[in-house]
Every structure is written in C-alpha cells, then in structure tokens.
Design a protein around this motif. Structure first.
Motif, PDB file in Angstrom:
ATOM      1  N   GLU A 250      26.019  50.767  27.611  1.00 28.45           N
ATOM      2  CA  GLU A 250      26.891  51.926  27.366  1.00 28.45           C
ATOM      3  C   GLU A 250      28.261  51.491  26.875  1.00 28.45           C
ATOM      4  OE1 GLU A 250      28.469  51.077  30.503  1.00 28.45           O
ATOM      5  OE2 GLU A 250      26.604  49.977  30.597  1.00 28.45           O
ATOM      6  N   PRO A 251      28.326  50.953  25.654  1.00 31.52           N
ATOM      7  CA  PRO A 251      29.629  50.547  25.119  1.00 31.52           C
ATOM      8  C   PRO A 251      30.511  51.762  24.814  1.00 31.52           C
ATOM      9  CG  PRO A 251      27.933  50.345  23.442  1.00 31.52           C
ATOM     10  CD  PRO A 251      27.231  50.730  24.707  1.00 31.52           C
ATOM     11  N   ASP A 252      31.791  51.508  24.806  1.00 31.25           N
ATOM     12  CA  ASP A 252      32.744  52.548  24.426  1.00 31.25           C
ATOM     13  C   ASP A 252      32.399  53.011  23.007  1.00 31.25           C
ATOM     14  OD1 ASP A 252      35.192  53.864  23.440  1.00 31.25           O
ATOM     15  OD2 ASP A 252      36.093  53.102  25.291  1.00 31.25           O
ATOM     16  N   LEU A 253      32.324  54.307  22.821  1.00 32.38           N
ATOM     17  CA  LEU A 253      31.951  54.863  21.525  1.00 32.38           C
ATOM     18  C   LEU A 253      32.921  54.450  20.425  1.00 32.38           C
ATOM     19  CD1 LEU A 253      29.780  56.759  20.326  1.00 32.38           C
ATOM     20  CD2 LEU A 253      31.373  58.649  20.697  1.00 32.38           C
ATOM     21  N   ARG A 254      34.166  54.155  20.804  1.00 29.86           N
ATOM     22  CA  ARG A 254      35.170  53.758  19.809  1.00 29.86           C
ATOM     23  C   ARG A 254      34.995  52.313  19.365  1.00 29.86           C
ATOM     24  NH1 ARG A 254      40.181  54.821  23.484  1.00 29.86           N
ATOM     25  NH2 ARG A 254      38.685  53.724  24.843  1.00 29.86           N
ATOM     26  N   ASN A 255      34.246  51.560  20.118  1.00 31.84           N
ATOM     27  CA  ASN A 255      34.081  50.143  19.798  1.00 31.84           C
ATOM     28  C   ASN A 255      32.924  49.981  18.816  1.00 31.84           C
ATOM     29  OD1 ASN A 255      33.737  47.364  19.722  1.00 31.84           O
ATOM     30  ND2 ASN A 255      34.207  47.114  21.893  1.00 31.84           N
ATOM     31  N   THR A 256      33.178  50.295  17.579  1.00 25.84           N
ATOM     32  CA  THR A 256      32.106  50.279  16.577  1.00 25.84           C
ATOM     33  C   THR A 256      31.483  48.899  16.365  1.00 25.84           C
ATOM     34  OG1 THR A 256      33.806  50.165  14.844  1.00 25.84           O
ATOM     35  CG2 THR A 256      32.904  52.336  15.366  1.00 25.84           C
ATOM     36  N   PRO A 257      32.248  47.782  16.440  1.00 21.29           N
ATOM     37  CA  PRO A 257      31.594  46.476  16.312  1.00 21.29           C
ATOM     38  C   PRO A 257      30.576  46.238  17.426  1.00 21.29           C
ATOM     39  CG  PRO A 257      33.941  46.261  15.926  1.00 21.29           C
ATOM     40  CD  PRO A 257      33.717  47.637  16.471  1.00 21.29           C
ATOM     41  N   SER A 258      30.913  46.698  18.643  1.00 18.57           N
ATOM     42  CA  SER A 258      29.996  46.523  19.759  1.00 18.57           C
ATOM     43  C   SER A 258      28.733  47.349  19.563  1.00 18.57           C
ATOM     44  CB  SER A 258      30.691  46.937  21.055  1.00 18.57           C
ATOM     45  OG  SER A 258      29.787  46.880  22.130  1.00 18.57           O
ATOM     46  N   VAL A 259      28.904  48.597  19.176  1.00 18.62           N
ATOM     47  CA  VAL A 259      27.745  49.460  18.933  1.00 18.62           C
ATOM     48  C   VAL A 259      26.871  48.863  17.835  1.00 18.62           C
ATOM     49  CG1 VAL A 259      26.998  51.743  18.156  1.00 18.62           C
ATOM     50  CG2 VAL A 259      28.947  51.535  19.731  1.00 18.62           C
ATOM     51  N   ALA A 260      27.507  48.343  16.787  1.00 21.27           N
ATOM     52  CA  ALA A 260      26.754  47.732  15.692  1.00 21.27           C
ATOM     53  C   ALA A 260      25.980  46.512  16.167  1.00 21.27           C
ATOM     54  CB  ALA A 260      27.709  47.344  14.564  1.00 21.27           C
ATOM     55  N   ALA A 261      26.567  45.737  17.073  1.00 11.31           N
ATOM     56  CA  ALA A 261      25.886  44.557  17.592  1.00 11.31           C
ATOM     57  C   ALA A 261      24.625  44.951  18.352  1.00 11.31           C
ATOM     58  CB  ALA A 261      26.826  43.761  18.498  1.00 11.31           C
ATOM     59  N   PHE A 262      24.728  46.006  19.144  1.00 10.28           N
ATOM     60  CA  PHE A 262      23.545  46.469  19.881  1.00 10.28           C
ATOM     61  C   PHE A 262      22.466  46.966  18.915  1.00 10.28           C
ATOM     62  CE2 PHE A 262      26.392  46.390  23.518  1.00 10.28           C
ATOM     63  CZ  PHE A 262      25.551  45.951  24.529  1.00 10.28           C
ATOM     64  N   LEU A 263      22.871  47.699  17.908  1.00 14.05           N
ATOM     65  CA  LEU A 263      21.883  48.186  16.939  1.00 14.05           C
ATOM     66  C   LEU A 263      21.184  47.017  16.250  1.00 14.05           C
ATOM     67  CD1 LEU A 263      23.905  51.124  15.343  1.00 14.05           C
ATOM     68  CD2 LEU A 263      21.889  51.333  16.823  1.00 14.05           C
ATOM     69  N   SER A 264      21.947  45.993  15.889  1.00 19.87           N
ATOM     70  CA  SER A 264      21.375  44.830  15.213  1.00 19.87           C
ATOM     71  C   SER A 264      20.474  44.027  16.140  1.00 19.87           C
ATOM     72  CB  SER A 264      22.489  43.925  14.683  1.00 19.87           C
ATOM     73  OG  SER A 264      23.266  44.598  13.705  1.00 19.87           O
ATOM     74  N   ALA A 265      20.690  44.158  17.454  1.00 19.82           N
ATOM     75  CA  ALA A 265      19.899  43.413  18.434  1.00 19.82           C
ATOM     76  C   ALA A 265      18.635  44.158  18.860  1.00 19.82           C
ATOM     77  CB  ALA A 265      20.755  43.110  19.665  1.00 19.82           C
TER      78      ALA A 265
END
Length: 258
Positions: A215-230
């Motif tokens: 549950e990353p912070d929605l504002r942290n787009t690099p983090s969200v992108a990392a999860f999507l890529s993983a």
C-alpha cells in the motif's frame, strides 16, 4: 506503520517508511551486473565499496528465526533468491546488531519523508522492538545482496493488520514494506527486482498465501511504478489514517504472467 518506499527508483525520490508505503524502483533490484572486462569488474567493486554496508560479521551464520514463525513461516530462514543484481536473502533483524545501520538509513531525508522514524536511535529501536518482541504479525528483516546488508524489509500478515479494515482481505494475505538503504543502490531498477524476488519468496514459502499486498502512498508514483513492474496490479485507492494509498496486489495465479 510507517511507509516503506524509500527512494528505490531514483536516488532523489523518497522511499516509504515503516508503515505500509513502498519503494520506488532502482535499476533492477540492488544488483551489480556481471562484467566480462576488467573495467566493468572494477566498476562493480567500486559500487560495492560505495554501498552503505554494516559489519558483515554474523550474517554468514544461520539466520535467527524471528518470533511468530507460525504466522509468517520464518522469513529469516528462507533460502536465498537469485536476482539480476546478485544473490539476495532475508535475515531476521537483530536490534543489537543492526540498530545503528537501520537508524542511519531512517535518518536519510529520502527515507525519513515516508517512514517518519528519523531522530535518535531510540526511535528506530522502539519500532524494531515492537515487532521483534511482538506476536509475529510483522517480522523485520535485513535484505542482503551478495552478503552485504543494503535494504530493510517488514513482512506482515495483512489480514491481521489494521489495513484489513480498508480492503476485502483474504486469509494469509501477506504485506511488504521496504526501504533501500544506500544511495548507490537507488535509481537503478533494484527496487523492482527485489520486490519481485521477495514476493516470489513469500509465495514459494507460504503455500497458504494466495496474494502479496502493498500500500504505497498514491503520490509516490516511482514506488507505484516499481510495484507494477514487479508483477503487482493496481487494485484500488484506499484512504488509510496516515495517507491515501494505492492498494497493490500480486496474485499467485498471475505470478507467471505478470
């Protein structure tokens, strides 16, 4: 809990702290790529030297099993995983051995922005001890890449966590929190590789778990992108007490497809 996305994708993006935030991707999980030439080998050695490492004494020994193994199946005892960056393994965090290193990471501004555990070592110590001495619902670990401690992880039972009040939890759902400690290990895709490796370890070692949650912070787009890529999928936006989060899920049935 704090967030755990400590700047994984870029050396400048904040990482999520000790709560349920997540990492931003660094070029393939913390890894140094094998090189065929002398120059490249020297570059790899230089990167290793720049890593924010802790004393390696004690890490080679059999890892200490964390409290509450029945709840999380002893992540500190799982076998290492091969990643593009090198051999990666989790070892149970030890307050006495690891406090200075983890506290230093928590005081990095990029990490502190999300974990909110900066300050005196006693702040980090209290956070670690609450888990080490707890009932095993959350287990703190160090992540070692080729034997060098370079990341901090918390694996937790999402279905037994307050997070379960905010989404349709399933039995044995397992959550991840992560920060990449050294600046030299950020921004190179390492976060994505480690997220995939650790979520694979969860699914391989916890047969009753059908999903890995973040549950990353929605504002942290690099983090969200990392999860999507993983291999995680975006499930929903959830309003947590401390943040608006992106609920990320990696499903066992889809792990070979995403």
């Amino acid at each position: 809990m704090p967030s755990i996305d400590a700047s994984i994708n870029s050396g400048t993006e904040p990482a999520h702290p000790a709560g349920p935030d997540h990492p931003t991707d660094t070029a393939g999980p913390t890894g140094a790529e094998a090189a065929d030439t002398l120059d490249l080998r020297l570059s790899g050695e230089l990167l290793a030297a720049l890593r924010d490492r802790a004393p390696e004494t004690g890490y080679a020994a059999a890892p200490r099993m964390p409290t509450g193994g029945d709840l999380l199946d002893d992540p500190g005892g799982w076998e290492p995983a091969a990643t593009p960056a090198g051999e990666f393994r989790l070892v149970a965090a030890d307050v006495e051995r690891d406090l200075a290193l983890i506290s230093r990471w928590m005081n990095d501004p990029a990490v502190a922005a999300f974990w909110e555990l900066s300050g005196d070592e006693s702040v980090t110590a209290a956070h670690l001890r609450s888990q080490v001495d707890g009932d095993g619902r959350s287990v703190p670990c160090l992540g070692l890449l080729d034997g060098v401690p370079m990341s901090y992880w918390e694996l937790y039972r999402a279905d037994l966590d307050p997070l379960a009040r905010h989404y349709p939890a399933r039995p044995q759902d397992t959550g991840l929190h992560l920060l990449i400690g050294g600046v030299s290990d950020r921004g190179r895709g390492i976060g994505t590789s480690l997220l995939r490796a650790v979520s694979d370890l969860v699914l391989d070692n916890r047969p009753r778990c059908t999903r890995v949650i973040a549950e990353p912070d929605l504002r942290n787009t690099p983090s969200v992108a990392a999860f999507l890529s993983a291999g995680f999928r975006f499930s929903a936006e959830v309003q947590l007490p401390e943040k608006r989060a992106a609920l990320m899920i990696r499903d066992r049935v889809l792990r070979r497809l995403l």
